[in-house]
Design a protein around this motif. Sequence first.
Motif, PDB file in Angstrom:
ATOM      1  N   SER A   1       2.887  18.177  -8.495  1.00 35.20           N
ATOM      2  CA  SER A   1       3.364  18.927  -9.651  1.00 35.20           C
ATOM      3  C   SER A   1       4.776  19.450  -9.436  1.00 35.20           C
ATOM      4  O   SER A   1       5.422  19.876 -10.379  1.00 35.20           O
ATOM      5  CB  SER A   1       2.423  20.088  -9.950  1.00 35.20           C
ATOM      6  OG  SER A   1       2.383  20.960  -8.855  1.00 35.20           O
ATOM      7  N   HIS A   2       5.269  19.413  -8.211  1.00 35.43           N
ATOM      8  CA  HIS A   2       6.632  19.884  -7.965  1.00 35.43           C
ATOM      9  C   HIS A   2       7.585  18.690  -7.958  1.00 35.43           C
ATOM     10  O   HIS A   2       7.320  17.705  -7.287  1.00 35.43           O
ATOM     11  CB  HIS A   2       6.687  20.628  -6.626  1.00 35.43           C
ATOM     12  CG  HIS A   2       7.830  21.572  -6.550  1.00 35.43           C
ATOM     13  ND1 HIS A   2       9.111  21.141  -6.382  1.00 35.43           N
ATOM     14  CD2 HIS A   2       7.904  22.916  -6.653  1.00 35.43           C
ATOM     15  CE1 HIS A   2       9.923  22.185  -6.373  1.00 35.43           C
ATOM     16  NE2 HIS A   2       9.212  23.277  -6.540  1.00 35.43           N
ATOM     17  N   PRO A   3       8.703  18.765  -8.709  1.00 29.17           N
ATOM     18  CA  PRO A   3       9.597  17.608  -8.812  1.00 29.17           C
ATOM     19  C   PRO A   3      10.174  17.151  -7.476  1.00 29.17           C
ATOM     20  O   PRO A   3      10.418  15.950  -7.307  1.00 29.17           O
ATOM     21  CB  PRO A   3      10.701  18.073  -9.751  1.00 29.17           C
ATOM     22  CG  PRO A   3      10.343  19.388 -10.239  1.00 29.17           C
ATOM     23  CD  PRO A   3       9.095  19.855  -9.610  1.00 29.17           C
ATOM     24  N   ILE A   4      10.386  18.077  -6.529  1.00 28.44           N
ATOM     25  CA  ILE A   4      11.004  17.652  -5.261  1.00 28.44           C
ATOM     26  C   ILE A   4      10.040  16.747  -4.486  1.00 28.44           C
ATOM     27  O   ILE A   4      10.447  15.768  -3.862  1.00 28.44           O
ATOM     28  CB  ILE A   4      11.458  18.867  -4.419  1.00 28.44           C
ATOM     29  CG1 ILE A   4      12.442  18.448  -3.340  1.00 28.44           C
ATOM     30  CG2 ILE A   4      10.310  19.578  -3.761  1.00 28.44           C
ATOM     31  CD1 ILE A   4      13.819  18.193  -3.835  1.00 28.44           C
ATOM     32  N   ASN A   5       8.725  17.034  -4.565  1.00 23.73           N
ATOM     33  CA  ASN A   5       7.748  16.164  -3.913  1.00 23.73           C
ATOM     34  C   ASN A   5       7.713  14.799  -4.590  1.00 23.73           C
ATOM     35  O   ASN A   5       7.572  13.767  -3.929  1.00 23.73           O
ATOM     36  CB  ASN A   5       6.356  16.795  -3.968  1.00 23.73           C
ATOM     37  CG  ASN A   5       6.298  18.084  -3.191  1.00 23.73           C
ATOM     38  OD1 ASN A   5       7.116  18.300  -2.310  1.00 23.73           O
ATOM     39  ND2 ASN A   5       5.353  18.930  -3.519  1.00 23.73           N
ATOM     40  N   GLY A   6       7.847  14.810  -5.936  1.00 15.90           N
ATOM     41  CA  GLY A   6       7.905  13.550  -6.666  1.00 15.90           C
ATOM     42  C   GLY A   6       9.108  12.720  -6.241  1.00 15.90           C
ATOM     43  O   GLY A   6       8.991  11.508  -6.029  1.00 15.90           O
TER      44      GLY A   6
ATOM     45  N   ALA B   1       0.836  -1.207   0.000  1.00 21.67           N
ATOM     46  CA  ALA B   1       0.000   0.000   0.000  1.00 21.67           C
ATOM     47  C   ALA B   1       0.867   1.251   0.000  1.00 21.67           C
ATOM     48  O   ALA B   1       0.600   2.211  -0.730  1.00 21.67           O
ATOM     49  CB  ALA B   1      -0.924  -0.010   1.215  1.00 21.67           C
ATOM     50  N   LEU B   2       1.965   1.226   0.824  1.00 21.97           N
ATOM     51  CA  LEU B   2       2.888   2.371   0.850  1.00 21.97           C
ATOM     52  C   LEU B   2       3.501   2.609  -0.525  1.00 21.97           C
ATOM     53  O   LEU B   2       3.612   3.749  -1.001  1.00 21.97           O
ATOM     54  CB  LEU B   2       4.012   2.092   1.849  1.00 21.97           C
ATOM     55  CG  LEU B   2       3.949   2.777   3.204  1.00 21.97           C
ATOM     56  CD1 LEU B   2       5.142   2.344   4.038  1.00 21.97           C
ATOM     57  CD2 LEU B   2       3.974   4.276   3.033  1.00 21.97           C
ATOM     58  N   CYS B   3       3.875   1.494  -1.159  1.00 23.21           N
ATOM     59  CA  CYS B   3       4.473   1.525  -2.487  1.00 23.21           C
ATOM     60  C   CYS B   3       3.536   2.194  -3.492  1.00 23.21           C
ATOM     61  O   CYS B   3       3.928   3.107  -4.222  1.00 23.21           O
ATOM     62  CB  CYS B   3       4.692   0.088  -2.904  1.00 23.21           C
ATOM     63  SG  CYS B   3       6.220  -0.227  -3.643  1.00 23.21           S
ATOM     64  N   LEU B   4       2.274   1.729  -3.504  1.00 25.98           N
ATOM     65  CA  LEU B   4       1.300   2.261  -4.456  1.00 25.98           C
ATOM     66  C   LEU B   4       0.995   3.716  -4.141  1.00 25.98           C
ATOM     67  O   LEU B   4       0.883   4.541  -5.054  1.00 25.98           O
ATOM     68  CB  LEU B   4       0.019   1.433  -4.413  1.00 25.98           C
ATOM     69  CG  LEU B   4       0.142   0.035  -5.028  1.00 25.98           C
ATOM     70  CD1 LEU B   4      -1.166  -0.719  -4.866  1.00 25.98           C
ATOM     71  CD2 LEU B   4       0.502   0.145  -6.490  1.00 25.98           C
ATOM     72  N   ALA B   5       0.883   4.034  -2.836  1.00 27.11           N
ATOM     73  CA  ALA B   5       0.590   5.420  -2.464  1.00 27.11           C
ATOM     74  C   ALA B   5       1.702   6.341  -2.930  1.00 27.11           C
ATOM     75  O   ALA B   5       1.452   7.421  -3.479  1.00 27.11           O
ATOM     76  CB  ALA B   5       0.408   5.527  -0.951  1.00 27.11           C
ATOM     77  N   GLY B   6       2.961   5.902  -2.760  1.00 23.18           N
ATOM     78  CA  GLY B   6       4.093   6.701  -3.215  1.00 23.18           C
ATOM     79  C   GLY B   6       4.073   6.899  -4.714  1.00 23.18           C
ATOM     80  O   GLY B   6       4.302   8.000  -5.215  1.00 23.18           O
TER      81      GLY B   6
ATOM     82  N   LEU C   1       2.637  10.810  -9.365  1.00 20.44           N
ATOM     83  CA  LEU C   1       1.864  11.306 -10.505  1.00 20.44           C
ATOM     84  C   LEU C   1       1.082  12.568 -10.141  1.00 20.44           C
ATOM     85  O   LEU C   1       0.890  13.441 -10.979  1.00 20.44           O
ATOM     86  CB  LEU C   1       0.882  10.245 -10.987  1.00 20.44           C
ATOM     87  CG  LEU C   1       1.466   8.928 -11.470  1.00 20.44           C
ATOM     88  CD1 LEU C   1       0.379   8.063 -12.042  1.00 20.44           C
ATOM     89  CD2 LEU C   1       2.533   9.180 -12.501  1.00 20.44           C
ATOM     90  N   LEU C   2       0.619  12.646  -8.874  1.00 19.72           N
ATOM     91  CA  LEU C   2      -0.262  13.763  -8.508  1.00 19.72           C
ATOM     92  C   LEU C   2       0.506  15.041  -8.229  1.00 19.72           C
ATOM     93  O   LEU C   2       0.010  16.129  -8.490  1.00 19.72           O
ATOM     94  CB  LEU C   2      -1.097  13.389  -7.276  1.00 19.72           C
ATOM     95  CG  LEU C   2      -2.112  12.261  -7.496  1.00 19.72           C
ATOM     96  CD1 LEU C   2      -2.868  11.987  -6.208  1.00 19.72           C
ATOM     97  CD2 LEU C   2      -3.073  12.613  -8.611  1.00 19.72           C
TER      98      LEU C   2
END
Lengths: 176, 122
Positions: free
Chosen positions: A24-29, A11-16, A21-22
């Motif tokens: 919009s800032h690359p650092i959050n990605g 679940a953690l994997c999928l949430a990450g 994808l959600l």
Amino acid sequence: MHLILFIVFAALCLAGAINLLLQSHPINGALSLIVVMTSLAVLYLLLGAEFLAAAQIIVYAGAIMVLFTFVVMLLNAGREERTMGSRTWRAVGFPATAAVLAVIATVILKAQGLGVAKLSDGITSTADLSEVLFTELLLPFEVTSVLILIAILGAVALARHGHGDSDGKIERTAAK
Amino acid sequence: MSSFLSQQVPLSWYLLLSAVLFSLGIVGFLIKRNLITVFMSIELMLNAVNLSFVTFARQWQFCDAAVQGCLLAQAHAVKGQIFVFFVMMVAAAEAAVGLAIIIAVFRARATLAVDRIDLMKL
């Protein structure tokens, strides 16, 4: 215990991955990708691959993601903008990917004779792994070291200021 | 406690997780407009494939010691994990070169939006 650990970390994997994808800032990605990679390391451990779990954390969550966050900060990357291209690919990409996923899932679910994983299965030790790696697969291992050396040289040559050539020109004109 | 330890997870669940992660990587690759995020989606796909490699390596370990060819199958299980190790090394090399290319592109174009980087020429 295996079931609980699998559900939590899957679940953690999928949430990450969805968060990647959600955002919009690359650092959050990049930070959510670190969550994905760390929980994948736990899943490797559940499958009995102790060396790979350690390598996953050191190489992926450590080295590669530090490089990513470093580049994001170096280039001062901002939020991405919605464009025409992104809307087109949103319309085309989702159905196409859903079709690919459906095909793969059908193949997996129809597969016969897939085993089960449980905690009491035992793990592949690093000693077993290195015995094969340093005898039978020694040549591929050594070739990998050459590959990494070339990658380092390529990275230095590409990222050097002014693509190398202009640097030389400036020095030459200065010498004249 | 013994029931706790004997709980099992079918390997197909791991494969399904890997397939879903791979699809999310493809979606990210298609819809993201930032060069670095697109590159991160590629890393996500590599990780998903690695998970399926480890799962298949696990599958090779299931064999009866009495059955002929069991030792060979267990050697395959070790080799499957070594394959993941090689994928990690290549991914590390790829990340180093790819990020260097991104820095070079940013110097030349002063943008990271993939829509504006549509020529091979810098």
